[in-house]
Design an enzyme around this catalytic site. Structure first.
Site, mmCIF file in Angstrom:
data_model
loop_
_atom_site.group_PDB
_atom_site.id
_atom_site.type_symbol
_atom_site.label_atom_id
_atom_site.label_comp_id
_atom_site.label_asym_id
_atom_site.label_seq_id
_atom_site.Cartn_x
_atom_site.Cartn_y
_atom_site.Cartn_z
ATOM 1 N N LYS A 35 1.326 -1.345 0.117
ATOM 2 C CA LYS A 35 -0.111 0.210 0.005
ATOM 3 C C LYS A 35 0.759 1.298 0.346
ATOM 4 O O LYS A 35 0.551 2.233 -0.808
ATOM 5 C CB LYS A 35 -0.846 0.157 1.374
ATOM 6 N N GLU A 154 -17.602 7.782 3.223
ATOM 7 C CA GLU A 154 -17.760 7.238 1.736
ATOM 8 C C GLU A 154 -17.934 8.522 0.755
ATOM 9 O O GLU A 154 -19.144 8.177 0.838
ATOM 10 C CB GLU A 154 -17.622 5.794 1.669
ATOM 11 N N CYS A 262 -19.567 0.744 8.264
ATOM 12 C CA CYS A 262 -19.590 1.389 9.995
ATOM 13 C C CYS A 262 -21.038 1.514 10.475
ATOM 14 O O CYS A 262 -20.814 1.166 11.862
ATOM 15 C CB CYS A 262 -19.557 3.941 9.461
ATOM 16 N N LYS A 323 -23.392 1.784 -1.428
ATOM 17 C CA LYS A 323 -23.466 3.202 -2.110
ATOM 18 C C LYS A 323 -22.612 3.712 -3.302
ATOM 19 O O LYS A 323 -21.674 2.910 -3.511
ATOM 20 C CB LYS A 323 -23.783 3.963 -0.147
HETATM 21 C C1 UGA Z 1 -21.211 6.876 7.875
HETATM 22 C C2 UGA Z 1 -21.282 8.348 8.068
HETATM 23 O O1 UGA Z 1 -22.650 8.807 7.462
HETATM 24 C C3 UGA Z 1 -20.800 8.612 8.283
HETATM 25 O O2 UGA Z 1 -21.074 10.384 9.134
HETATM 26 C C4 UGA Z 1 -19.270 8.943 9.236
HETATM 27 O O3 UGA Z 1 -18.107 9.205 9.554
HETATM 28 C C5 UGA Z 1 -18.794 7.106 8.725
HETATM 29 O O4 UGA Z 1 -20.317 6.510 8.962
HETATM 30 C C6 UGA Z 1 -18.151 6.565 9.709
HETATM 31 O O5 UGA Z 1 -18.631 6.123 11.226
HETATM 32 O O6 UGA Z 1 -17.016 5.980 9.332
HETATM 33 P P1 UGA Z 1 -21.087 5.864 5.321
HETATM 34 O O7 UGA Z 1 -20.748 4.807 6.116
HETATM 35 O O8 UGA Z 1 -20.242 6.497 4.682
HETATM 36 O O9 UGA Z 1 -20.831 7.197 6.888
HETATM 37 O O10 UGA Z 1 -22.055 5.994 4.649
HETATM 38 P P2 UGA Z 1 -23.963 6.747 4.454
HETATM 39 O O11 UGA Z 1 -23.855 8.096 3.591
HETATM 40 O O12 UGA Z 1 -23.992 7.267 5.928
HETATM 41 O O13 UGA Z 1 -24.288 5.542 4.925
HETATM 42 C C7 UGA Z 1 -23.963 4.632 5.072
HETATM 43 C C8 UGA Z 1 -26.073 3.085 4.990
HETATM 44 O O14 UGA Z 1 -27.288 4.139 4.889
HETATM 45 C C9 UGA Z 1 -25.419 2.757 3.152
HETATM 46 O O15 UGA Z 1 -25.729 1.215 3.082
HETATM 47 C C10 UGA Z 1 -26.786 4.752 2.728
HETATM 48 O O16 UGA Z 1 -27.774 3.001 1.618
HETATM 49 C C11 UGA Z 1 -27.971 3.891 3.504
HETATM 50 N N1 UGA Z 1 -28.854 4.665 3.860
HETATM 51 C C12 UGA Z 1 -28.588 6.321 4.157
HETATM 52 C C13 UGA Z 1 -29.828 4.677 3.251
HETATM 53 O O17 UGA Z 1 -30.379 3.384 3.440
HETATM 54 N N2 UGA Z 1 -31.077 6.323 3.496
HETATM 55 C C14 UGA Z 1 -30.253 6.855 3.447
HETATM 56 O O18 UGA Z 1 -31.724 7.672 3.976
HETATM 57 C C15 UGA Z 1 -29.313 7.251 3.696
#
Ligand code: UGA
Length: 437
Positions: A35, A154, A262, A323
């Site tokens: 890496k 992400e 997460c 996502k």
């Molecule tokens: C999440 C948090 O949003 C971040 O703030 C945090 O820093 C991160 O975890 C972490 O702890 O490192 P992430 O996992 O990258 O971020 O992605 P999200 O955009 O939050 O989505 C998480 C999941 O929820 C995905 O599967 C997405 O499809 C789902 N989701 C999100 C829904 O099904 N509906 C929604 O309205 C939003």
């Protein structure tokens, strides 16, 4: 400020590159030589919009370097960030802190008095105390330990890092507070609020934020089920409640359940912390159960849309990453869906704009297509699992022509049911009224 960033995963690499972009001198450390060699040659270990350009620009200016040699990075640093992985321990959901503590033992050998050690990884309440204890055992005194959880998503990581809703700093002494204020000073110009709390409070804040967002998603998913039973539209319900400032419009998109590295891990870890503390967290516990059931039951929706049986049918799956804008497959809803389809005898042809390489490691019994149209050709149903932008603008009439079965299962509610109907497709969304039989 001279910074050492230990761990070059998502959080470490993005944070390191952004800190360098603020003008700090950052050394990113990782044990994975391949890496680090790749990063030194400008090859990114993850797919994240904007990251490659940011890394290359700062490396060229000499502000961002990569090494496997932890002592040399720590020796010269004023702040040492720990951003190694904290995966869920197999079986019980506890956050596994082995990587964190190993890093602390290693850095203890070389760290200079006055340095601030900061956890950026998501770590359970009390981890800062344990780090202090290890440092003391290793004979290290006069080092501050702080918590600075990261909230980036992400796929939008750089924008989130540079325009955060807030910066949370858990620091019980002035030196740690001052150093972290100095590191984040460029963001104060963007008026990012900084919240200084006790260290344990900061550690818990991160879990509480992720758990609350997970609750929001599971809530709207259950409302979507109710919408189907009573012939209402969840998109409008979400908008109707989201316009209330007290609720807010975000994280109210119904779908196949949350995944990623997460929410699944952090909700379980929060439950472990609560159990240890003797405090039941019924809402989070139920959220986890609702989400697991949801992901596992999505295949039923596809089967129902095809009259109850998928055996012998060809199913086109669009989107495999958990996502859009990432190649991350961790806990992706596509995994239980595709596996169940294959188990039930369906032939799956899948397309994802960037996650194919990662997905090929997981799915060995499916076909990978090179485009949405190629996946859809002669399929009995098209299933949208991840809402990549390019799936939002499909030519539905063309899709209806090439799809043998004319069935569109839209697990992300990307399309308007009426528009899909006009194009000649039988449309099955999530919570978009009583499903057609
Ligand atoms: C999440 C948090 O949003 C971040 O703030 C945090 O820093 C991160 O975890 C972490 O702890 O490192 P992430 O996992 O990258 O971020 O992605 P999200 O955009 O939050 O989505 C998480 C999941 O929820 C995905 O599967 C997405 O499809 C789902 N989701 C999100 C829904 O099904 N509906 C929604 O309205 C939003």
């Amino acid at each position: 400020m001279r910074i050492a960033m230990i761990g070059t995963g998502y959080v470490g690499l993005v944070s390191g590159a952004c800190f360098a972009d603020f003008g700090h001198r950052v050394t990113c450390v990782d044990k994975d030589k391949a890496k680090i060699d790749g990063l030194n040659e400008g090859v990114m270990p993850i797919w994240e919009p904007g990251l490659e350009a940011l890394v290359k620009a700062n490396a060229q200016r000499g502000r961002l370097t990569f090494t496997t040699d932890l002592p040399s990075a720590v020796e010269n640093a004023e702040a040492v960030f720990i951003a190694v992985g904290t995966p869920a321990r197999r079986g019980d959901g506890h956050a596994d802190l082995t990587f964190v503590f190993d890093a602390v033992r290693e850095l203890a050998k070389v760290i200079k008095p006055g340095t601030v050690v900061v956890t950026k990884s998501t770590v359970p309440v009390g981890t800062g105390d344990q780090i202090e204890k290890i440092l003391r055992e290793e004979g290290v005194t006069d080092v501050s330990v702080a918590s600075n959880p990261e909230f980036l998503r992400e796929g939008a990581a750089i924008a989130d890092f540079k325009h955060p809703d807030r910066i949370v700093v858990g620091a019980d002494d002035d030196r740690a507070q001052d150093v972290l204020r100095e590191i984040y000073r460029p963001l104060f110009l963007n008026r990012a609020p900084i919240l200084i709390t006790g260290r344990r409070t900061a550690e818990l804040t991160k879990y509480a934020a992720n758990a609350f967002l997970a609750v929001k998603i599971s809530f709207i998913n259950e409302i979507a089920d109710l919408c189907e039973a009573v012939d209402a539209d969840v998109q409008d319900v979400a908008r109707g409640i989201g316009l209330d400032n007290r609720i807010g419009p975000k994280f109210l998109h119904a779908g196949p359940g949350y995944g990623g590295s997460c929410f699944p891990k952090d909700t379980l870890a929060l439950l472990q912390t609560a159990e240890k503390a003797g405090v039941d967290q019924r809402i989070v516990r139920t959220t986890v159960a609702v989400n697991d059931d949801r992901k596992n039951s999505m295949v039923e929706r596809v089967a129902r849309a095809l009259g109850g049986d998928v055996s012998g049918k060809k199913i086109a799956v669009l989107g495999l990453a958990f996502k859009p804008n990432t190649d991350d497959m961790r806990d992706a809803p596509s995994i239980p869906i595709v596996n169940a389809l294959v188990e039930r005898g369906a032939k799956v042809s899948a397309f994802d704009p960037v996650a194919r390489e990662q997905a090929e490691k997981i799915f060995t019994r499916i076909e990978f297509a090179n485009s949405a149209e190629e996946a859809a050709a002669d399929a009995d149903a098209l299933v949208i699992v991840t809402e990549w932008d390019e799936f939002r603008a499909l030519d539905l009439e063309k899709i209806a022509e090439i799809l043998r079965g004319k069935v569109l299962v839209d697990l992300r509610n990307v399309y308007d049911p009426a528009e899909a109907g006009e194009a000649g497709l039988r449309y099955y969304g999530v919570g978009r009224g009583r499903p057609a039989s």
